[in-house]
Motif scaffolding. Structure first.
Motif, mmCIF file in Angstrom:
data_model
loop_
_atom_site.group_PDB
_atom_site.id
_atom_site.type_symbol
_atom_site.label_atom_id
_atom_site.label_comp_id
_atom_site.label_asym_id
_atom_site.label_seq_id
_atom_site.Cartn_x
_atom_site.Cartn_y
_atom_site.Cartn_z
ATOM 1 N N TRP A 156 0.811 -1.203 0.000
ATOM 2 C CA TRP A 156 0.000 0.000 0.000
ATOM 3 C C TRP A 156 0.854 1.267 0.000
ATOM 4 C CZ3 TRP A 156 0.663 3.500 3.884
ATOM 5 C CH2 TRP A 156 1.204 3.044 5.083
ATOM 6 N N VAL A 157 2.113 1.156 0.441
ATOM 7 C CA VAL A 157 2.983 2.340 0.449
ATOM 8 C C VAL A 157 3.247 2.793 -0.989
ATOM 9 C CG1 VAL A 157 5.248 3.247 1.084
ATOM 10 C CG2 VAL A 157 4.038 1.703 2.642
ATOM 11 N N ALA A 158 3.605 1.830 -1.860
ATOM 12 C CA ALA A 158 3.829 2.165 -3.265
ATOM 13 C C ALA A 158 2.554 2.654 -3.924
ATOM 14 C CB ALA A 158 4.373 0.944 -4.005
ATOM 15 N N GLU A 159 1.441 2.012 -3.600
ATOM 16 C CA GLU A 159 0.163 2.417 -4.189
ATOM 17 C C GLU A 159 -0.222 3.823 -3.742
ATOM 18 O OE1 GLU A 159 -2.481 -0.623 -2.922
ATOM 19 O OE2 GLU A 159 -1.555 -2.194 -4.156
ATOM 20 N N THR A 160 0.038 4.137 -2.480
ATOM 21 C CA THR A 160 -0.260 5.484 -1.974
ATOM 22 C C THR A 160 0.604 6.534 -2.654
ATOM 23 O OG1 THR A 160 -0.906 4.581 0.186
ATOM 24 C CG2 THR A 160 -0.367 6.934 0.081
ATOM 25 N N ALA A 161 1.893 6.224 -2.808
ATOM 26 C CA ALA A 161 2.800 7.170 -3.478
ATOM 27 C C ALA A 161 2.350 7.420 -4.904
ATOM 28 C CB ALA A 161 4.226 6.631 -3.453
ATOM 29 N N LEU A 162 1.951 6.351 -5.600
ATOM 30 C CA LEU A 162 1.506 6.505 -6.984
ATOM 31 C C LEU A 162 0.203 7.292 -7.052
ATOM 32 C CD1 LEU A 162 1.971 5.855 -9.939
ATOM 33 C CD2 LEU A 162 0.740 3.698 -9.601
ATOM 34 N N ALA A 163 -0.720 7.012 -6.114
ATOM 35 C CA ALA A 163 -1.996 7.740 -6.098
ATOM 36 C C ALA A 163 -1.775 9.223 -5.828
ATOM 37 C CB ALA A 163 -2.918 7.146 -5.031
ATOM 38 N N LEU A 164 -0.871 9.542 -4.901
ATOM 39 C CA LEU A 164 -0.568 10.940 -4.610
ATOM 40 C C LEU A 164 0.065 11.625 -5.824
ATOM 41 C CD1 LEU A 164 0.874 10.694 -0.979
ATOM 42 C CD2 LEU A 164 -1.269 11.783 -1.669
ATOM 43 N N ALA A 165 0.943 10.901 -6.516
ATOM 44 C CA ALA A 165 1.574 11.476 -7.701
ATOM 45 C C ALA A 165 0.544 11.756 -8.785
ATOM 46 C CB ALA A 165 2.655 10.528 -8.224
ATOM 47 N N ILE A 166 -0.373 10.817 -9.006
ATOM 48 C CA ILE A 166 -1.398 11.008 -10.036
ATOM 49 C C ILE A 166 -2.342 12.149 -9.655
ATOM 50 C CG2 ILE A 166 -3.394 9.941 -11.150
ATOM 51 C CD1 ILE A 166 -1.907 7.257 -10.925
ATOM 52 N N ALA A 167 -2.769 12.178 -8.393
ATOM 53 C CA ALA A 167 -3.673 13.244 -7.938
ATOM 54 C C ALA A 167 -2.988 14.600 -8.018
ATOM 55 C CB ALA A 167 -4.133 12.964 -6.508
ATOM 56 N N GLY A 168 -1.729 14.640 -7.596
ATOM 57 C CA GLY A 168 -0.990 15.903 -7.662
ATOM 58 C C GLY A 168 -0.769 16.363 -9.084
ATOM 59 N N ALA A 169 -0.465 15.409 -9.985
ATOM 60 C CA ALA A 169 -0.269 15.771 -11.388
ATOM 61 C C ALA A 169 -1.557 16.312 -11.999
ATOM 62 C CB ALA A 169 0.227 14.558 -12.168
ATOM 63 N N ALA A 170 -2.701 15.684 -11.647
ATOM 64 C CA ALA A 170 -3.994 16.154 -12.159
ATOM 65 C C ALA A 170 -4.294 17.562 -11.658
ATOM 66 C CB ALA A 170 -5.102 15.192 -11.736
ATOM 67 N N ALA A 171 -4.023 17.797 -10.364
ATOM 68 C CA ALA A 171 -4.240 19.136 -9.808
ATOM 69 C C ALA A 171 -3.316 20.159 -10.454
ATOM 70 C CB ALA A 171 -4.012 19.103 -8.293
ATOM 71 N N LEU A 172 -2.081 19.734 -10.703
ATOM 72 C CA LEU A 172 -1.108 20.624 -11.340
ATOM 73 C C LEU A 172 -1.569 21.017 -12.739
ATOM 74 C CD1 LEU A 172 1.736 21.864 -10.894
ATOM 75 C CD2 LEU A 172 2.671 19.826 -11.979
ATOM 76 N N VAL A 173 -2.018 20.031 -13.485
ATOM 77 C CA VAL A 173 -2.500 20.298 -14.838
ATOM 78 C C VAL A 173 -3.704 21.234 -14.808
ATOM 79 C CG1 VAL A 173 -3.590 19.260 -16.869
ATOM 80 C CG2 VAL A 173 -1.584 18.178 -15.834
ATOM 81 N N ALA A 174 -4.627 20.980 -13.862
ATOM 82 C CA ALA A 174 -5.814 21.821 -13.756
ATOM 83 C C ALA A 174 -5.449 23.268 -13.441
ATOM 84 C CB ALA A 174 -6.741 21.271 -12.674
ATOM 85 N N ILE A 175 -4.492 23.447 -12.538
ATOM 86 C CA ILE A 175 -4.067 24.796 -12.171
ATOM 87 C C ILE A 175 -3.499 25.531 -13.385
ATOM 88 C CG2 ILE A 175 -2.357 26.101 -10.846
ATOM 89 C CD1 ILE A 175 -2.707 23.996 -8.625
ATOM 90 N N PHE A 176 -2.630 24.853 -14.119
ATOM 91 C CA PHE A 176 -1.978 25.499 -15.243
ATOM 92 C C PHE A 176 -2.932 25.720 -16.412
ATOM 93 C CE2 PHE A 176 2.116 23.569 -13.498
ATOM 94 C CZ PHE A 176 2.360 24.709 -12.749
#
Length: 327
Positions: A156-176
């Motif tokens: 779950w640690v790897a899955e959490t890191a990947l989920a955070l990366a995907i969520a953060g990337a989506a938020a980053l794209v939305a902001i820009f």
């Protein structure tokens, strides 16, 4: 007056909390180690690998400076790698010795004047740089954990890191994506704070074109490959189980720990995270403590010295501070 006093109290409170966290982290490590064994671990370290690690770190920082120059150019500033080197390294040195990441504030508001960059543009570039670094680091961590099967880390640690990366990337794209439209809506406002926000958003809009983002993420990958090279070299030097993926995991854990409030130089949280990472690899407490100390010195000393030299040889970087005082 009241607001200024409140801000000062807040800064002192943040500094006190950070210092307490640093002390607590170091105290935890101290009670786990035998200092005679730590000394022995240093004596057994193969020091030729330290030089290799510093060379990898230098490559990573060259990529950081080049990336910053590319971001600034995307926003319309006409700067070269050589112009960006001194302000960037100077800000890193200040971050290493001053509390509350004041080096970032200086790079955003003071140093840009010396290279003809607007403060709003510099601030936008710094925010983008930090967000992309965080996303890239989380992605590297998730991939490395997935590839490293022998580490006793829950899935779950790897899955959490990947989920955070995907969520953060989506938020980053939305902001820009939305930054340009928001800036246009607010542009008619006479308010100075709103005008500052508009300038910041316009910077994001200019920096978020697809070719720019592609270059930015590519350079960010190289940044972290260079920094992981330092950790990989130290792992080999200490005779620990070293693979590129384990080096990336330890580097990512230790770097993410610097987000925790601490004393200047990220003392404490960085050491505890590196200590935990080496313990996960099966290293002894003494090896983990030795690695934590040497990896921190390997990151802190060269960057602080390089930044100090940059500041001493380029005093005109501080002319922006004089302008701020005159305003």
């Amino acid at each position: 007056m009241v607001e200024a006093q409140a801000r000062r109290r807040g800064k002192w409170a943040s500094l006190a909390i950070g210092t307490l966290i640093s002390v607590a982290c170091l105290a935890f490590i101290v009670q786990k180690v035998d200092f005679d064994q730590v000394k022995l671990a240093f004596q057994r370290f193969e020091w030729r690998y330290f030089g290799l690690g510093i060379a990898c770190l230098a490559f990573g920082y060259a990529m950081r400076i080049f990336r910053w120059s590319r971001i600034l150019n995307a926003a319309g500033a006409q700067v070269r790698f050589r112009q960006c080197a001194a302000p960037f390294l100077g800000s890193i040195a200040l971050n290493n010795v001053l509390p509350l990441r004041l080096g970032d504030v200086v790079r955003a508001l003071v140093f840009p004047t010396s290279i003809g960059v607007l403060r709003a543009t510099s601030t936008s570039s710094l925010v983008m740089e930090r967000l992309v670094d965080l996303m890239t680091l989380l992605i590297w961590l998730a991939i490395s954990l997935s590839l490293s099967r022998h580490l006793p880390v829950p899935g779950w640690v790897a899955e959490t890191a990947l989920a955070l990366a995907i969520a953060g990337a989506a938020a980053l794209v939305a902001i820009f994506v939305l930054s340009g439209a928001i800036a246009r809506r607010l542009k008619s406002s006479p308010s100075l704070p709103v005008k500052a926000l508009v300038a910041l958003l316009e910077g994001f809009d200019a920096m978020s074109r697809l070719p720019v983002l592609t270059t930015l993420f590519g350079l960010s990958l190289l940044v972290w490959v260079g920094e992981a090279g330092l950790f990989y070299s130290l792992l080999i030097g200490f005779g620990l189980g070293a693979t590129p993926t384990t080096a990336m995991i330890v580097m990512a854990i230790a770097t993410l720990a610097t987000l925790v409030p601490s004393s200047p130089g990220y003392v404490g949280p960085f050491h505890l995270a590196a200590f935990a990472g080496i313990s996960l690899l099966g290293g002894t407490s003494d090896q983990a403590a030795s690695f934590a100390v040497l990896s921190h010195l390997g990151l802190w000393v060269p960057t602080t010295l390089a930044g100090a030299i940059a500041i001493a040889s380029t005093p005109q970087m501080f002319k922006g501070l004089r302008r701020m005082r005159d305003q």
